[in-house]
Design an enzyme around this catalytic site. Structure first.
Site, PDB file in Angstrom:
ATOM      1  N   LYS A 128       0.869  -1.171   0.000  1.00 33.94           N
ATOM      2  CA  LYS A 128       0.000   0.000   0.000  1.00 33.94           C
ATOM      3  C   LYS A 128       0.906   1.221   0.000  1.00 33.94           C
ATOM      4  O   LYS A 128       1.426   1.629   1.026  1.00 33.94           O
ATOM      5  CB  LYS A 128      -0.913   0.007   1.226  1.00 33.94           C
ATOM      6  CG  LYS A 128      -1.904   1.158   1.203  1.00 33.94           C
ATOM      7  CD  LYS A 128      -2.880   1.046   2.356  1.00 33.94           C
ATOM      8  CE  LYS A 128      -4.067   1.973   2.202  1.00 33.94           C
ATOM      9  NZ  LYS A 128      -3.723   3.370   2.051  1.00 33.94           N
ATOM     10  N   GLU A 169      -0.444   4.477  -8.020  1.00 37.48           N
ATOM     11  CA  GLU A 169      -0.081   5.437  -6.979  1.00 37.48           C
ATOM     12  C   GLU A 169       1.281   6.028  -7.324  1.00 37.48           C
ATOM     13  O   GLU A 169       2.227   5.291  -7.583  1.00 37.48           O
ATOM     14  CB  GLU A 169      -0.034   4.703  -5.627  1.00 37.48           C
ATOM     15  CG  GLU A 169       0.156   5.587  -4.444  1.00 37.48           C
ATOM     16  CD  GLU A 169      -1.165   6.009  -3.759  1.00 37.48           C
ATOM     17  OE1 GLU A 169      -2.265   5.699  -4.280  1.00 37.48           O
ATOM     18  OE2 GLU A 169      -1.073   6.662  -2.712  1.00 37.48           O
ATOM     19  N   PHE A 182      -1.319  -0.582 -10.320  1.00 36.61           N
ATOM     20  CA  PHE A 182      -1.914  -1.795  -9.769  1.00 36.61           C
ATOM     21  C   PHE A 182      -3.152  -2.249 -10.514  1.00 36.61           C
ATOM     22  O   PHE A 182      -3.714  -3.269 -10.200  1.00 36.61           O
ATOM     23  CB  PHE A 182      -2.190  -1.682  -8.264  1.00 36.61           C
ATOM     24  CG  PHE A 182      -2.890  -0.417  -7.827  1.00 36.61           C
ATOM     25  CD1 PHE A 182      -4.231  -0.259  -8.038  1.00 36.61           C
ATOM     26  CD2 PHE A 182      -2.176   0.584  -7.185  1.00 36.61           C
ATOM     27  CE1 PHE A 182      -4.881   0.896  -7.619  1.00 36.61           C
ATOM     28  CE2 PHE A 182      -2.812   1.743  -6.757  1.00 36.61           C
ATOM     29  CZ  PHE A 182      -4.171   1.910  -6.981  1.00 36.61           C
ATOM     30  N   ARG A 194     -16.534   1.020  -2.083  1.00 33.35           N
ATOM     31  CA  ARG A 194     -15.622   0.609  -1.008  1.00 33.35           C
ATOM     32  C   ARG A 194     -16.188  -0.693  -0.467  1.00 33.35           C
ATOM     33  O   ARG A 194     -17.160  -0.685   0.277  1.00 33.35           O
ATOM     34  CB  ARG A 194     -15.570   1.686   0.074  1.00 33.35           C
ATOM     35  CG  ARG A 194     -14.496   1.435   1.111  1.00 33.35           C
ATOM     36  CD  ARG A 194     -14.596   2.403   2.266  1.00 33.35           C
ATOM     37  NE  ARG A 194     -14.165   3.761   1.978  1.00 33.35           N
ATOM     38  CZ  ARG A 194     -12.902   4.154   1.853  1.00 33.35           C
ATOM     39  NH1 ARG A 194     -11.932   3.281   1.969  1.00 33.35           N
ATOM     40  NH2 ARG A 194     -12.609   5.406   1.620  1.00 33.35           N
ATOM     41  N   LYS A 249      -7.765  -3.099   3.086  1.00 31.38           N
ATOM     42  CA  LYS A 249      -6.467  -2.532   3.449  1.00 31.38           C
ATOM     43  C   LYS A 249      -6.087  -2.944   4.857  1.00 31.38           C
ATOM     44  O   LYS A 249      -6.936  -3.156   5.718  1.00 31.38           O
ATOM     45  CB  LYS A 249      -6.496  -1.015   3.314  1.00 31.38           C
ATOM     46  CG  LYS A 249      -7.496  -0.326   4.193  1.00 31.38           C
ATOM     47  CD  LYS A 249      -7.627   1.147   3.793  1.00 31.38           C
ATOM     48  CE  LYS A 249      -8.783   1.793   4.524  1.00 31.38           C
ATOM     49  NZ  LYS A 249      -9.076   3.134   4.088  1.00 31.38           N
TER      50      LYS A 249
HETATM   51  P1  AMP Z   1      -7.275   4.687   2.009  1.00 36.31           P
HETATM   52  O1  AMP Z   1      -6.920   6.032   1.434  1.00 36.31           O
HETATM   53  O2  AMP Z   1      -6.658   4.441   3.328  1.00 36.31           O
HETATM   54  O3  AMP Z   1      -8.741   4.386   1.914  1.00 36.31           O
HETATM   55  O4  AMP Z   1      -6.594   3.613   1.065  1.00 36.31           O
HETATM   56  C1  AMP Z   1      -6.889   3.530  -0.285  1.00 36.31           C
HETATM   57  C2  AMP Z   1      -5.815   4.204  -1.086  1.00 36.31           C
HETATM   58  O5  AMP Z   1      -4.588   3.476  -1.021  1.00 36.31           O
HETATM   59  C3  AMP Z   1      -6.118   4.241  -2.554  1.00 36.31           C
HETATM   60  O6  AMP Z   1      -6.947   5.304  -2.896  1.00 36.31           O
HETATM   61  C4  AMP Z   1      -4.744   4.394  -3.176  1.00 36.31           C
HETATM   62  O7  AMP Z   1      -4.460   5.771  -3.304  1.00 36.31           O
HETATM   63  C5  AMP Z   1      -3.797   3.810  -2.146  1.00 36.31           C
HETATM   64  N1  AMP Z   1      -3.047   2.630  -2.598  1.00 36.31           N
HETATM   65  C6  AMP Z   1      -1.726   2.471  -2.453  1.00 36.31           C
HETATM   66  N2  AMP Z   1      -1.306   1.304  -2.933  1.00 36.31           N
HETATM   67  C7  AMP Z   1      -2.392   0.665  -3.419  1.00 36.31           C
HETATM   68  C8  AMP Z   1      -2.604  -0.603  -4.046  1.00 36.31           C
HETATM   69  N3  AMP Z   1      -1.600  -1.458  -4.273  1.00 36.31           N
HETATM   70  N4  AMP Z   1      -3.879  -0.905  -4.414  1.00 36.31           N
HETATM   71  C9  AMP Z   1      -4.899  -0.049  -4.188  1.00 36.31           C
HETATM   72  N5  AMP Z   1      -4.762   1.152  -3.598  1.00 36.31           N
HETATM   73  C10 AMP Z   1      -3.515   1.515  -3.210  1.00 36.31           C
END
Ligand code: AMP
Length: 591
Positions: free
Chosen positions: A256, A306, A347, A424, A430
């Site tokens: 991530k 990303e 990704f 979502r 995550k």
């Molecule tokens: P969150 O912002 O905590 O909801 O996490 C989702 C975000 O993680 C996504 O919007 C991406 O910007 C980021 N992200 C980073 N690496 C990845 C990955 N391998 N797959 C999907 N999202 C990712």
């Protein structure tokens, strides 16, 4: 269509806070709107002229708005400014001003033409696009023209809209509800309307498709190059065990990355980039555009990934803020690009050479990604493993943290693992680490090696390899690459300073699994501060003590400017001390 109909609807909407009532008013408005202007009516109701990603915004300066109100009403500017201070709402001010005028000259008002939606939209568009010499006067004139045929109520909404403050409080989701009811007869059509919106988030366009073709129109909505797709998001679970269970015992686990989400639309002629919030960020990342152009072997594609800033010298990922500095910046990008290049970690692929990929399962999309993208220095695939082995996944997680990531995103690998735009859900989960502690104290580390500089640091060292001391074994164990905190002058002097300590091979008292470009006799001690201590599969410091196969590393290390000439290398911070610090850090967070 008369603008009056819109204004009257807004008045009703303003009078309620209930979503259902708002929806009813919208449905009525949509049903009363002719097909050919329905997109415009929807945009205006959102307080816009276009969907956000087009980047044409209404936002007339208040100063100019005041001038226009003054000219249209015949009331002096000073007085209008006074009214503005009293009401604080430019819409109400315009309304009052026009009421005043109406009382003064009833006859001439009634003889003027009624305002149409088409005319309002046309003038607003001209206002939004006007630039250059004389544009201020032109903008005022265009607004005065509208005010000259507006009723006081219309003036209220015209002014709020033109300064970018309509704020009716209608969410996109409410408009989707209204569209489903207005054109599908009930909310049954809602899911399909939303699906269309997720892959083509342009409410005006969706309204038009529905108005012209009915429910079938919505089924014709497709992914299009240049129109951002709403990003798929990840759910969250507190442990890797739960995640694995939810995923059916096996899943892909990807790093991530802690950067900025970028959706790249790569076309034959041009490439566009969009943020997670679907803003057009093309102009901020010319380097990403070039890099993805070079990496892509196909004709057209939409990629999800990303962007992460990377230190050219240590190769380490940098904090996200360094990318966010680019936001909203039009100038000086060249310089920032050179100093803080970004790497795009891809990704997903959502569209490929004319084909919608979103309904394919994740493993197929990943395979297509790997087939059509050639990895380069600046475009890489998200690092991942496909596993059902909890120990292996935990190790991979630690590795992700050590590499500067936030954690992992688990991805479903079953048949159902489509790309769910805008959702979502548990197809992606995550897992972030639950602590992030600041390192309170500085530590003193020994320079044992160095890496050749790149970019601006060509000719000198890009980073130093730093180690802690292990008195039991009488050896130096590596704990980080240090590249920041040096002045330009210090940097330039580094090779000369270390000249006499240089040796051909790694010093026998140094334990390192990293190959440095230059090796030194361990002698020089520097004071270093870091963000935190993390587990590390690459550094040797305290290897196997906290966790089998892992050592410790300092994250985001920085030279404080103090050369500890007073300290012998054996007086540097010890491995044991770092283990203590790491344990305290974890404890502090667990409290
Ligand atoms: P969150 O912002 O905590 O909801 O996490 C989702 C975000 O993680 C996504 O919007 C991406 O910007 C980021 N992200 C980073 N690496 C990845 C990955 N391998 N797959 C999907 N999202 C990712």
């Amino acid at each position: 269509m008369l603008y009056r109909i819109i204004a009257e609807t807004y008045l009703k909407i303003e009078g309620t806070t209930k979503r259902l009532e708002m929806t009813d008013y919208l449905v009525e408005l949509l049903r009363n709107t002719p097909k050919d202007v329905i997109d415009k009516v929807v945009y205006l109701t959102q307080g816009k002229l276009y969907p956000d990603y087009v980047g044409i915004e209404l936002g007339l300066a208040e100063k100019l708005a005041i001038k226009a109100i003054s000219q249209a009403s015949g009331i002096g500017e000073k007085k209008i400014v006074g009214m503005m201070q009293k009401h604080g709402d430019i819409g109400v001010v315009a309304e009052e001003a026009l009421k005043n005028k109406r009382q003064m000259s009833l006859f001439s008002f009634e003889s003027s033409q009624e305002l149409t939606v088409e005319k309002v939209y046309e003038n607003f568009e001209k206002i939004a696009r006007a630039e250059g010499a004389g544009s201020q006067d032109r903008k005022i004139k265009l607004l005065v023209e509208l005010l000259n045929s507006a009723t006081p109520l219309e003036a209220r909404y015209l002014l709020r809209t033109v300064v970018g403050k309509l704020r009716l409080g209608i969410a996109d989701m409410t408009i989707l509800d209204a569209l489903a009811i207005a054109f599908g007869g009930s909310k049954d059509l809602r899911d399909e309307v939303e699906r269309a919106y997720n892959i083509h988030p342009d409410l005006g366009y969706i309204a038009k498709m529905l108005a012209e073709k009915g429910p079938d129109g919505i089924r014709e909505v497709r992914i299009e190059l240049g129109i951002p797709i709403r990003a798929m998001l990840a759910e969250r679970l507190p442990s890797l065990e739960e995640i694995l269970e939810k995923m059916g015992g096996r899943a892909a686990f990807e790093y991530k990355y802690d950067g900025m989400r970028i959706q790249a639309h790569v076309g034959k002629e041009k490439t566009m980039l969009y943020s997670r919030r679907l803003e057009n960020i093309t102009s901020q990342f010319p380097d990403v555009i070039e890099a993805i152009g070079e990496a892509f072997r196909g004709e057209e594609g939409i990629f999800d990934g990303e962007a992460v800033p990377v230190d050219v010298n240590t190769g380490e990922m940098l904090p996200f803020q360094m990318v966010s500095h680019r936001r909203g910046r039009k100038y000086g990008i060249e310089k920032i690009m050179e100093e803080i290049p970004v790497v795009l970690f891809l990704f997903d692929v959502l569209y490929l050479n004319g084909e919608d990929m979103t309904s394919r399962p994740y493993p197929e999309r990943r395979a297509a990604l790997e087939k059509w993208i050639q990895q380069t220095d600046r475009v890489k695939f998200a690092h991942r493993i496909v596993s059902g082995d909890i120990e292996e996944i935990k190790k991979f997680f630690n590795r992700a943290i050590e590499d500067g990531c936030e954690g992992l995103v688990a991805k479903n690998i079953g048949e159902e693992s489509i790309y769910r735009a805008g959702a979502r859900e548990f197809l992606w989960i995550k897992y972030k680490r639950d602590y992030r502690a600041e390192m309170a104290d500085t530590i003193d580390l020994v320079v044992v090696g160095a890496f050749a500089g790149k970019g601006r640091r060509k000719g000198t060292y890009g980073a130093l390899l730093m180690a802690a001391y292990n008195p039991e074994k009488d050896r130096f164990e590596t704990v980080c690459k240090l590249g920041s905190g040096f002045t330009d002058e210090q940097l330039a002097n580094l090779p000369r300073m270390f000249e006499e300590l240089r040796i051909e091979k790694k010093h026998p008292r140094v334990w390192s699994e990293i190959e440095a470009d230059y090796w030194f006799v361990p002698k020089v001690v520097l004071e270093v501060i870091g963000a935190e201590i993390t587990l590390s599969p690459t550094h040797t410091c305290a290897r196997d003590i906290i966790e089998k196969g892992s050592g410790l590393a300092i994250r985001f290390p920085r030279f404080t400017g103090r050369w500890r000439d007073d300290k012998a290398p054996e007086e540097a911070t010890t491995v044991k001390e770092l283990v203590e610090m790491y344990r305290n850090q974890v404890k502090k967070v667990e409290k």
